[in-house]
Design a protein around this motif. Structure first.
Motif, PDB file in Angstrom:
ATOM      1  N   GLN A   1      30.802 -39.623  20.816  1.00  0.00           N
ATOM      2  CA  GLN A   1      31.439 -38.521  21.350  1.00  0.00           C
ATOM      3  C   GLN A   1      32.080 -38.472  22.748  1.00  0.00           C
ATOM      4  N   THR A   2      33.151 -38.309  23.137  1.00  0.00           N
ATOM      5  CA  THR A   2      33.750 -38.489  24.416  1.00  0.00           C
ATOM      6  C   THR A   2      34.745 -37.213  24.698  1.00  0.00           C
ATOM      7  N   THR A   3      35.018 -36.774  25.734  1.00  0.00           N
ATOM      8  CA  THR A   3      35.935 -35.981  26.199  1.00  0.00           C
ATOM      9  C   THR A   3      36.335 -36.113  27.527  1.00  0.00           C
ATOM     10  N   THR A   4      37.386 -35.343  28.301  1.00  0.00           N
ATOM     11  CA  THR A   4      37.435 -35.174  29.665  1.00  0.00           C
ATOM     12  C   THR A   4      36.853 -34.064  30.296  1.00  0.00           C
ATOM     13  N   THR A   5      36.713 -33.972  31.676  1.00  0.00           N
ATOM     14  CA  THR A   5      36.246 -33.042  32.251  1.00  0.00           C
ATOM     15  C   THR A   5      37.149 -31.944  32.328  1.00  0.00           C
ATOM     16  N   VAL A   6      38.476 -32.231  32.383  1.00  0.00           N
ATOM     17  CA  VAL A   6      39.633 -31.079  32.268  1.00  0.00           C
ATOM     18  C   VAL A   6      39.339 -30.354  30.778  1.00  0.00           C
ATOM     19  N   ALA A   7      39.252 -31.189  29.789  1.00  0.00           N
ATOM     20  CA  ALA A   7      39.155 -30.604  28.261  1.00  0.00           C
ATOM     21  C   ALA A   7      37.871 -29.803  28.603  1.00  0.00           C
ATOM     22  N   ALA A   8      36.945 -30.235  29.155  1.00  0.00           N
ATOM     23  CA  ALA A   8      35.604 -29.370  29.014  1.00  0.00           C
ATOM     24  C   ALA A   8      35.632 -28.095  30.067  1.00  0.00           C
ATOM     25  N   GLY A   9      36.451 -27.918  30.735  1.00  0.00           N
ATOM     26  CA  GLY A   9      36.883 -26.877  31.512  1.00  0.00           C
ATOM     27  C   GLY A   9      35.903 -27.003  32.646  1.00  0.00           C
ATOM     28  N   LEU A  10      35.807 -28.179  33.370  1.00  0.00           N
ATOM     29  CA  LEU A  10      34.843 -28.399  34.476  1.00  0.00           C
ATOM     30  C   LEU A  10      35.699 -28.740  35.711  1.00  0.00           C
ATOM     31  N   PHE A  11      35.320 -28.486  36.868  1.00  0.00           N
ATOM     32  CA  PHE A  11      35.745 -28.801  38.225  1.00  0.00           C
ATOM     33  C   PHE A  11      34.650 -29.517  38.924  1.00  0.00           C
ATOM     34  N   ARG A  12      34.679 -30.810  38.949  1.00  0.00           N
ATOM     35  CA  ARG A  12      33.930 -31.504  39.679  1.00  0.00           C
ATOM     36  C   ARG A  12      34.640 -32.914  39.954  1.00  0.00           C
ATOM     37  N   PRO A  13      34.094 -33.778  40.698  1.00  0.00           N
ATOM     38  CA  PRO A  13      34.795 -35.042  41.113  1.00  0.00           C
ATOM     39  C   PRO A  13      34.967 -35.970  39.947  1.00  0.00           C
ATOM     40  N   ILE A  14      36.101 -36.435  39.963  1.00  0.00           N
ATOM     41  CA  ILE A  14      36.495 -37.267  38.880  1.00  0.00           C
ATOM     42  C   ILE A  14      36.451 -38.770  39.216  1.00  0.00           C
ATOM     43  N   GLU A  15      37.209 -39.466  39.856  1.00  0.00           N
ATOM     44  CA  GLU A  15      37.113 -40.912  40.349  1.00  0.00           C
ATOM     45  C   GLU A  15      36.429 -41.032  41.746  1.00  0.00           C
ATOM     46  N   VAL A  16      35.201 -41.402  41.819  1.00  0.00           N
ATOM     47  CA  VAL A  16      34.599 -41.674  42.943  1.00  0.00           C
ATOM     48  C   VAL A  16      33.980 -42.890  42.972  1.00  0.00           C
ATOM     49  N   ARG A  17      34.470 -44.035  43.515  1.00  0.00           N
ATOM     50  CA  ARG A  17      34.048 -45.412  43.911  1.00  0.00           C
ATOM     51  C   ARG A  17      33.513 -45.517  45.020  1.00  0.00           C
ATOM     52  N   LEU A  18      32.472 -46.059  45.152  1.00  0.00           N
ATOM     53  CA  LEU A  18      31.540 -46.519  46.581  1.00  0.00           C
ATOM     54  C   LEU A  18      31.906 -47.759  46.774  1.00  0.00           C
ATOM     55  N   ASP A  19      32.488 -48.097  47.943  1.00  0.00           N
ATOM     56  CA  ASP A  19      32.767 -49.315  48.485  1.00  0.00           C
ATOM     57  C   ASP A  19      31.212 -49.921  49.129  1.00  0.00           C
ATOM     58  N   SER A  20      30.599 -50.874  48.335  1.00  0.00           N
ATOM     59  CA  SER A  20      29.179 -51.287  48.709  1.00  0.00           C
ATOM     60  C   SER A  20      29.139 -52.697  49.363  1.00  0.00           C
ATOM     61  N   THR A  21      30.349 -53.059  49.887  1.00  0.00           N
ATOM     62  CA  THR A  21      30.556 -54.290  50.433  1.00  0.00           C
ATOM     63  C   THR A  21      29.410 -54.673  51.472  1.00  0.00           C
ATOM     64  N   ARG A  22      29.635 -53.772  52.388  1.00  0.00           N
ATOM     65  CA  ARG A  22      28.741 -53.790  53.565  1.00  0.00           C
ATOM     66  C   ARG A  22      27.250 -54.136  53.331  1.00  0.00           C
ATOM     67  N   ALA A  23      26.950 -52.999  52.109  1.00  0.00           N
ATOM     68  CA  ALA A  23      25.400 -53.374  51.957  1.00  0.00           C
ATOM     69  C   ALA A  23      25.198 -54.445  51.142  1.00  0.00           C
ATOM     70  N   ALA A  24      26.082 -55.123  50.465  1.00  0.00           N
ATOM     71  CA  ALA A  24      26.080 -56.250  49.613  1.00  0.00           C
ATOM     72  C   ALA A  24      25.727 -57.485  50.427  1.00  0.00           C
ATOM     73  N   GLY A  25      26.430 -57.480  51.751  1.00  0.00           N
ATOM     74  CA  GLY A  25      26.342 -58.500  52.776  1.00  0.00           C
ATOM     75  C   GLY A  25      25.171 -58.516  53.687  1.00  0.00           C
ATOM     76  N   LEU A  26      24.514 -57.250  53.755  1.00  0.00           N
ATOM     77  CA  LEU A  26      23.262 -57.239  54.602  1.00  0.00           C
ATOM     78  C   LEU A  26      22.134 -57.466  53.820  1.00  0.00           C
ATOM     79  N   LEU A  27      21.943 -57.265  52.485  1.00  0.00           N
ATOM     80  CA  LEU A  27      20.773 -57.259  51.413  1.00  0.00           C
ATOM     81  C   LEU A  27      20.584 -58.442  50.893  1.00  0.00           C
ATOM     82  N   ARG A  28      19.157 -58.800  50.680  1.00  0.00           N
ATOM     83  CA  ARG A  28      19.021 -60.232  49.891  1.00  0.00           C
ATOM     84  C   ARG A  28      18.926 -59.640  48.575  1.00  0.00           C
ATOM     85  N   THR A  29      18.648 -58.328  48.041  1.00  0.00           N
ATOM     86  CA  THR A  29      18.644 -57.948  46.887  1.00  0.00           C
ATOM     87  C   THR A  29      20.065 -57.967  46.362  1.00  0.00           C
TER      88      THR A  29
END
Length: 269
Positions: A231-259
């Protein structure tokens, strides 16, 4: 290391405790309602909204470092005020602080967010997390603010919601894009960052973007079940106001971490 994990009964807090104990650290973990269930952790009950209680605990424990993970989605006092109380007490005892924040501080857009971008919250939870960041940075400029995304792993709220959606008990959003991260990867990264002198915001999330509906389909494939009933829907269809597309650029962390921060395809493979 003498480590205090605030919110040790939570999903991420418990994993930080498990890995810290396995690494040989002395760990005290706080809880409020649910008990701390990690062997080797000294449990302490704590109401983070009680500033005096937070100060008394940190003064008594005298930790070398504090990992602060508590939040409650609909409770400003826990999410924002509680973070400020922990930061203030940690600064007073001279403890290194890693505060867990969220991609919820951002409004959402097609382009990825860099580490140092200022919060632009558009709903109450995001505003509470942004307020928490502001308070932490004001009290302790040397604190590290780890901004992360949807936390995955067996037993997580995200995976349980996917399971529920596969049997018709929940609905997943197809337009809410995030960069999911595995709880074990995130906990390992947090512990790796503790002894560093990094300060300010740092994105620590997975390298792949995915919607919640995508996660449901990936879980269906892993379980060998037909995703047609998801079962899927969209936030608009659900009548919600919240962030839609939130992409975090973790390039810096990836370069610093051994993990290595694994992507969703590998996590569900």
């Amino acid at each position: 290391m003498n480590l205090l994990v605030v919110g040790a009964s939570g999903f991420l807090g418990a994993e930080v405790c498990r890995q810290a104990v396995a690494a040989g650290h002395r760990v005290v973990g706080t809880h409020h309602s649910a008990a701390v269930a990690v062997p080797g952790v000294a449990p302490r009950r704590l109401d983070v909204t009680d500033r005096a209680a937070v100060r008394a605990l940190l003064t008594g424990v005298r930790p070398d470092a504090v990992v602060s993970t508590p939040y409650r989605f609909d409770d400003w006092a826990v999410t924002a005020d509680g973070a400020a109380h922990v930061a203030s007490a940690a600064a007073e005892v001279g403890a290194r602080l890693v505060h867990l924040s969220s991609d919820a501080v951002h409004a959402g857009r097609p382009e990825p967010y860099a580490d140092a971008e200022a919060p632009t919250p558009v709903y109450p939870y995001g505003a509470a997390k942004a307020a928490a960041e502001t308070a932490v940075r004001a009290v302790d400029p040397g604190a590290l603010l780890v901004r992360t995304s949807l936390i995955l792993g067996e037993g997580s709220k995200q995976i349980q919601r996917c399971r529920d959606a596969l049997v018709g008990r929940a609905t997943l959003f197809s337009d809410e894009i995030r960069c999911p991260v595995d709880v074990a990867d995130l906990a390992a990264a947090v512990l790796e960052l503790l002894p560093t002198e990094l300060a300010g915001p740092l994105n620590v999330a997975g390298p792949d973007e995915a919607s919640r509906a995508d996660l449901g389909r990936l879980l269906a494939r892993r379980l060998g079940v037909d995703p047609a009933g998801l079962q899927t829907t969209t936030t608009v269809a659900a009548g919600l106001f919240r962030p839609i597309e939130v992409r975090l650029d973790s390039t810096r962390a990836a370069g610093l971490l051994r993990t290595r921060l694994r992507g969703v395809a590998e996590l569900f493979g």
